[in-house]
Design a protein around this motif. Structure first.
Motif, PDB file in Angstrom:
ATOM      1  N   PHE A 387      -6.097   5.298  15.031  1.00 58.19           N
ATOM      2  CA  PHE A 387      -6.579   4.012  14.520  1.00 58.19           C
ATOM      3  C   PHE A 387      -7.531   4.197  13.340  1.00 58.19           C
ATOM      4  O   PHE A 387      -7.626   3.322  12.478  1.00 58.19           O
ATOM      5  N   MET A 388      -8.221   5.350  13.276  1.00 58.52           N
ATOM      6  CA  MET A 388      -9.033   5.642  12.100  1.00 58.52           C
ATOM      7  C   MET A 388      -8.144   5.785  10.866  1.00 58.52           C
ATOM      8  O   MET A 388      -8.446   5.251   9.791  1.00 58.52           O
ATOM      9  N   LEU A 389      -7.022   6.499  11.003  1.00 55.46           N
ATOM     10  CA  LEU A 389      -6.099   6.669   9.880  1.00 55.46           C
ATOM     11  C   LEU A 389      -5.494   5.329   9.462  1.00 55.46           C
ATOM     12  O   LEU A 389      -5.265   5.073   8.280  1.00 55.46           O
ATOM     13  N   SER A 390      -5.230   4.489  10.431  1.00 60.19           N
ATOM     14  CA  SER A 390      -4.751   3.146  10.113  1.00 60.19           C
ATOM     15  C   SER A 390      -5.798   2.368   9.332  1.00 60.19           C
ATOM     16  O   SER A 390      -5.482   1.672   8.358  1.00 60.19           O
ATOM     17  N   SER A 391      -7.054   2.496   9.727  1.00 62.95           N
ATOM     18  CA  SER A 391      -8.140   1.758   9.078  1.00 62.95           C
ATOM     19  C   SER A 391      -8.340   2.184   7.628  1.00 62.95           C
ATOM     20  O   SER A 391      -8.660   1.342   6.770  1.00 62.95           O
ATOM     21  N   ILE A 392      -8.156   3.466   7.324  1.00 59.59           N
ATOM     22  CA  ILE A 392      -8.390   3.926   5.950  1.00 59.59           C
ATOM     23  C   ILE A 392      -7.140   3.798   5.080  1.00 59.59           C
ATOM     24  O   ILE A 392      -7.175   4.152   3.898  1.00 59.59           O
ATOM     25  N   GLY A 393      -6.035   3.313   5.657  1.00 64.43           N
ATOM     26  CA  GLY A 393      -4.857   3.033   4.842  1.00 64.43           C
ATOM     27  C   GLY A 393      -3.947   4.221   4.617  1.00 64.43           C
ATOM     28  O   GLY A 393      -3.439   4.411   3.510  1.00 64.43           O
ATOM     29  N   LEU A 394      -3.697   5.008   5.656  1.00 60.26           N
ATOM     30  CA  LEU A 394      -2.765   6.122   5.522  1.00 60.26           C
ATOM     31  C   LEU A 394      -1.359   5.574   5.295  1.00 60.26           C
ATOM     32  O   LEU A 394      -0.895   4.712   6.034  1.00 60.26           O
ATOM     33  N   PRO A 395      -0.643   6.034   4.261  1.00 58.88           N
ATOM     34  CA  PRO A 395       0.739   5.575   4.052  1.00 58.88           C
ATOM     35  C   PRO A 395       1.596   5.798   5.294  1.00 58.88           C
ATOM     36  O   PRO A 395       1.550   6.861   5.909  1.00 58.88           O
ATOM     37  N   GLY A 396       2.356   4.801   5.646  1.00 61.42           N
ATOM     38  CA  GLY A 396       3.165   4.842   6.855  1.00 61.42           C
ATOM     39  C   GLY A 396       2.572   4.055   7.992  1.00 61.42           C
ATOM     40  O   GLY A 396       3.269   3.710   8.948  1.00 61.42           O
ATOM     41  N   LEU A 397       1.250   3.763   7.917  1.00 63.95           N
ATOM     42  CA  LEU A 397       0.598   2.914   8.896  1.00 63.95           C
ATOM     43  C   LEU A 397       0.257   1.572   8.247  1.00 63.95           C
ATOM     44  O   LEU A 397       0.339   1.402   7.032  1.00 63.95           O
ATOM     45  N   ASN A 398      -0.152   0.609   9.069  1.00 57.47           N
ATOM     46  CA  ASN A 398      -0.228  -0.775   8.602  1.00 57.47           C
ATOM     47  C   ASN A 398      -1.256  -1.003   7.497  1.00 57.47           C
ATOM     48  O   ASN A 398      -1.069  -1.874   6.646  1.00 57.47           O
ATOM     49  N   GLY A 399      -2.357  -0.246   7.485  1.00 58.60           N
ATOM     50  CA  GLY A 399      -3.418  -0.535   6.528  1.00 58.60           C
ATOM     51  C   GLY A 399      -3.064  -0.256   5.082  1.00 58.60           C
ATOM     52  O   GLY A 399      -3.659  -0.846   4.170  1.00 58.60           O
ATOM     53  N   PHE A 400      -2.098   0.612   4.837  1.00 58.69           N
ATOM     54  CA  PHE A 400      -1.810   1.038   3.467  1.00 58.69           C
ATOM     55  C   PHE A 400      -1.296  -0.100   2.596  1.00 58.69           C
ATOM     56  O   PHE A 400      -1.795  -0.341   1.496  1.00 58.69           O
ATOM     57  N   VAL A 401      -0.283  -0.811   3.070  1.00 55.13           N
ATOM     58  CA  VAL A 401       0.370  -1.822   2.233  1.00 55.13           C
ATOM     59  C   VAL A 401      -0.591  -2.950   1.882  1.00 55.13           C
ATOM     60  O   VAL A 401      -0.658  -3.381   0.728  1.00 55.13           O
ATOM     61  N   SER A 402      -1.338  -3.425   2.852  1.00 53.10           N
ATOM     62  CA  SER A 402      -2.241  -4.546   2.579  1.00 53.10           C
ATOM     63  C   SER A 402      -3.351  -4.137   1.617  1.00 53.10           C
ATOM     64  O   SER A 402      -3.712  -4.903   0.707  1.00 53.10           O
ATOM     65  N   GLU A 403      -3.907  -2.942   1.800  1.00 56.07           N
ATOM     66  CA  GLU A 403      -4.950  -2.483   0.895  1.00 56.07           C
ATOM     67  C   GLU A 403      -4.400  -2.294  -0.520  1.00 56.07           C
ATOM     68  O   GLU A 403      -5.029  -2.670  -1.515  1.00 56.07           O
ATOM     69  N   PHE A 404      -3.204  -1.722  -0.616  1.00 53.36           N
ATOM     70  CA  PHE A 404      -2.569  -1.512  -1.915  1.00 53.36           C
ATOM     71  C   PHE A 404      -2.312  -2.846  -2.624  1.00 53.36           C
ATOM     72  O   PHE A 404      -2.564  -2.982  -3.823  1.00 53.36           O
ATOM     73  N   LEU A 405      -1.815  -3.829  -1.894  1.00 51.86           N
ATOM     74  CA  LEU A 405      -1.479  -5.109  -2.508  1.00 51.86           C
ATOM     75  C   LEU A 405      -2.717  -5.869  -2.980  1.00 51.86           C
ATOM     76  O   LEU A 405      -2.685  -6.523  -4.033  1.00 51.86           O
ATOM     77  N   THR A 406      -3.808  -5.812  -2.221  1.00 48.01           N
ATOM     78  CA  THR A 406      -5.016  -6.518  -2.663  1.00 48.01           C
ATOM     79  C   THR A 406      -5.594  -5.885  -3.924  1.00 48.01           C
ATOM     80  O   THR A 406      -6.030  -6.590  -4.844  1.00 48.01           O
ATOM     81  N   VAL A 407      -5.587  -4.553  -3.981  1.00 50.08           N
ATOM     82  CA  VAL A 407      -6.071  -3.879  -5.189  1.00 50.08           C
ATOM     83  C   VAL A 407      -5.137  -4.143  -6.365  1.00 50.08           C
ATOM     84  O   VAL A 407      -5.581  -4.425  -7.491  1.00 50.08           O
ATOM     85  N   LEU A 408      -3.834  -4.065  -6.113  1.00 48.99           N
ATOM     86  CA  LEU A 408      -2.865  -4.348  -7.169  1.00 48.99           C
ATOM     87  C   LEU A 408      -2.971  -5.798  -7.641  1.00 48.99           C
ATOM     88  O   LEU A 408      -2.846  -6.089  -8.837  1.00 48.99           O
ATOM     89  N   GLY A 409      -3.224  -6.703  -6.697  1.00 48.96           N
ATOM     90  CA  GLY A 409      -3.415  -8.092  -7.076  1.00 48.96           C
ATOM     91  C   GLY A 409      -4.592  -8.273  -8.012  1.00 48.96           C
ATOM     92  O   GLY A 409      -4.528  -9.050  -8.979  1.00 48.96           O
ATOM     93  N   ALA A 410      -5.695  -7.552  -7.759  1.00 53.12           N
ATOM     94  CA  ALA A 410      -6.854  -7.623  -8.663  1.00 53.12           C
ATOM     95  C   ALA A 410      -6.512  -7.031 -10.029  1.00 53.12           C
ATOM     96  O   ALA A 410      -6.878  -7.588 -11.071  1.00 53.12           O
ATOM     97  N   PHE A 411      -5.803  -5.908 -10.030  1.00 51.42           N
ATOM     98  CA  PHE A 411      -5.410  -5.268 -11.297  1.00 51.42           C
ATOM     99  C   PHE A 411      -4.569  -6.211 -12.165  1.00 51.42           C
ATOM    100  O   PHE A 411      -4.763  -6.295 -13.377  1.00 51.42           O
ATOM    101  N   THR A 412      -3.608  -6.892 -11.559  1.00 48.93           N
ATOM    102  CA  THR A 412      -2.651  -7.693 -12.314  1.00 48.93           C
ATOM    103  C   THR A 412      -3.063  -9.150 -12.465  1.00 48.93           C
ATOM    104  O   THR A 412      -2.331  -9.935 -13.058  1.00 48.93           O
ATOM    105  N   SER A 413      -4.227  -9.505 -11.952  1.00 47.05           N
ATOM    106  CA  SER A 413      -4.673 -10.895 -12.010  1.00 47.05           C
ATOM    107  C   SER A 413      -5.124 -11.278 -13.421  1.00 47.05           C
ATOM    108  O   SER A 413      -5.840 -10.517 -14.087  1.00 47.05           O
ATOM    109  N   ASP A 414      -4.728 -12.466 -13.864  1.00 48.14           N
ATOM    110  CA  ASP A 414      -5.219 -12.985 -15.133  1.00 48.14           C
ATOM    111  C   ASP A 414      -6.677 -13.419 -15.018  1.00 48.14           C
ATOM    112  O   ASP A 414      -7.354 -13.600 -16.025  1.00 48.14           O
ATOM    113  N   ARG A 415      -7.166 -13.576 -13.787  1.00 46.55           N
ATOM    114  CA  ARG A 415      -8.538 -14.043 -13.590  1.00 46.55           C
ATOM    115  C   ARG A 415      -9.512 -12.892 -13.396  1.00 46.55           C
ATOM    116  O   ARG A 415     -10.657 -12.973 -13.803  1.00 46.55           O
TER     117      ARG A 415
END
Length: 540
Positions: A387-415
């Motif tokens: 669950f620690m690996l899940s929390s830090i966003g290890l690829p293959g576990l649930n935390g990775f995709v959501s963390e990646f998308l929020t950061v990518l959303g900030a990168f690509t945001s016009d705001r």
């Protein structure tokens, strides 16, 4: 009637559970929580995911309210319904409550009937928030969650439980007073508290000045509940003093009421208008608070010596990512934010369960007093690391995709843009550092824990004595009951890590509706539907 059952089953169960015998109370609470979960699964089975943006399973206003209280005259018609976002959060709630109740079986010895009754009331209130389609009903359930959690922390918490419960209540209730003012103003002005009607009225009719004050009022209560920096100070103490189940539900679900409220109210009512996006400068300010919270929470977590307080500060950091995705105001960021709500609830809720198991055995959460637990408790160590690996966003576990998308959303945001994305990415690195550092000290290394008398580096020796003057049994690894309550969460972590599209594909449509003003839906040219997990879907 499936959605009203999500409220009625735990409420009736709480009323009955308050009068059963103390020995029966815990089994009764578990049965009621499982029945509520069955009703939620039934609702999910009845939900048409091909029309995920449409509010479904609606149940109309109660006749009692219409005929006896006269509240319909002011536009209050308590109506429930769900879109895909609401439904996923309901499923998260009913998934976490049975393990939280199971985790309390050995630790709650005093006044068990009251404890389990309050847990069921809390379950009903949290479900009520997610299924409400009336703004005033949303607020009623939102505030109702304060009462059971106040008693759970204040009666069954740690040494500073009364101070922690009081601080939790005053912070959250104080902010909610301003939210109530905004809710009443919107409902009276729109002559309806229906969420769709209020949103349409706000986007079409409110002046810039009116929208600004409504935005501040809504944000005042919701930001405290998230909590956003700098109104986060109640959270670490509440987590530290709460019993294990209280921490699980507080981190797993209760904090999501704030982020869900931001998504459901602040974005469509305060930031999205018929003419586009309002208050660009304020969006920068909100994004700045998120980035500060991400970095501040990570740095403070790094220096904590209490495992529970460390994970509590990690929530401040993680929820900064969640709100940053909302502030990006693009499809990628907001999809990542909704997925983050679910994933954080699973990972952090499970972490608090495992920490509670450690505390039940050693009666301490001090990192300086614990080391090498993998030698003695290999099964517990496995789940802790998982669950620690899940929390830090290890690829293959649930935390990775959501963390990646929020950061990518900030990168690509016009705001927001690259600067916000870079600082958020630094927060990802810091999160991995402090969680790995804590795990290395507690789980690996030479065996050490209170009462251990062995001296060799491999941990061999007597090592089974408890604290002097106590009668605790020798330390043993987690058994079938504890493994059983962790396995469903672990399965969800793996499933969402491998198949995140199972959620993302269903939430694209409602997010598209939130991003585009209601009046735009009535024009001849409707906005293009967004596709999940595609960079081009981040177009404004």
């Amino acid at each position: 009637m499936l959605l009203p059952l999500l409220i009625l089953i735990p409420l009736v169960g709480a009323g009955i559970g308050a009068f059963v015998t103390s020995r029966t109370a815990k089994a009764w609470a578990l049965v009621v929580s499982l029945l509520t979960a069955a009703a939620a699964i039934g609702a999910a089975a009845s939900f048409d995911f091909h029309a995920s943006g449409v509010v479904q399973l609606q149940y109309p206003a109660a006749t009692l309210v219409e005929s006896h209280f006269g509240l319909v005259d002011i536009g209050f018609e308590p109506r429930v319904g769900v879109d895909s976002i609401s439904l996923w959060l309901v499923l998260l709630t009913v998934l976490l409550m049975p393990p939280a109740i199971l985790a309390s079986f050995d630790s709650i010895k005093e006044r068990p009937r009251e404890y389990y009754a309050w847990m069921l009331v809390l379950l009903a209130a949290m479900n009520g928030v997610f299924i409400s389609r009336d703004l005033l009903l949303f607020y009623i359930f939102f505030e109702l969650t304060l009462i059971p959690m106040f008693f759970i922390i204040g009666i069954w918490g740690g040494p500073q439980r009364r101070y922690a419960a009081g601080k939790f209540f005053l912070f959250t209730f104080g902010g909610s007073v301003f939210t109530l003012a905004a809710v009443i103003y919107l409902g009276i002005s729109a002559h309806s508290f229906d969420l769709t009607d209020v949103t349409r009225y706000a986007q079409q009719t409110l002046t810039e000045s009116q929208r600004w004050w409504v935005l501040l009022g809504l944000l005042a209560g919701l930001a405290v509940k998230v909590p956003l920096f700098p109104v986060h100070t109640w959270l670490p103490l509440a987590h530290t003093e709460a019993p294990t189940a209280g921490s699980v539900i507080l981190a797993g679900v209760l904090l999501k009421l704030g982020t869900y409220g931001l998504l459901r109210l602040v974005v469509p009512i305060g930031l999205v208008t018929a003419g586009g996006i309002a208050f660009y400068d304020f969006i920068y300010f909100l994004g700045g608070l998120c980035v500060i919270g991400i970095l501040y929470g990570a740095l403070v977590a790094w220096v904590q010596q209490d495992i529970k307080k460390l994970v509590a500060y990690s929530s401040v950091s993680h929820l900064g990512f969640c709100v940053l995705g909302l502030a990006a105001l693009n499809a990628i960021g907001m999809q990542g934010s909704v997925l983050y709500m679910i994933n954080h609830g699973l990972s952090t809720g499970a972490m608090f369960l495992v920490i509670g198991m450690i505390y039940d055995r050693f009666h301490t959460r001090d990192i300086n007093e614990l080391s090498g637990l993998a030698r003695k408790l290999p099964r517990l160590a496995f789940f802790f690391v998982f669950f620690m690996l899940s929390s830090i966003g290890l690829p293959g576990l649930n935390g990775f995709v959501s963390e990646f998308l929020t950061v990518l959303g900030a990168f690509t945001s016009d705001r927001l843009g690259i600067t916000f994305g870079v600082f958020a990415a630094i927060g990802v690195i810091l999160g991995a550092l402090y969680m790995l550092h804590m795990t290395a000290r507690v789980i690996f290394g030479p065996l050490k824990y209170p009462g251990f008398s062995g001296t060799d580096e491999h941990g061999h020796g007597a090592g089974h004595e408890a604290h002097e003057g106590t009668s605790h049994a020798p330390v043993s690894d987690i058994g079938a009951r504890e493994i059983g309550l962790l396995l469903p969460i672990a399965a969800a972590v793996i499933l969402l890590g491998i198949l995140p599209r199972s959620v993302l594909s269903t939430i694209a449509s409602p997010i598209d509706m939130l991003l585009h003003p209601v009046p735009a839906r009535s024009t001849a040219q409707a906005p293009v539907q967004s596709e999940p997990l595609v960079i081009t879907s981040a177009r404004p």
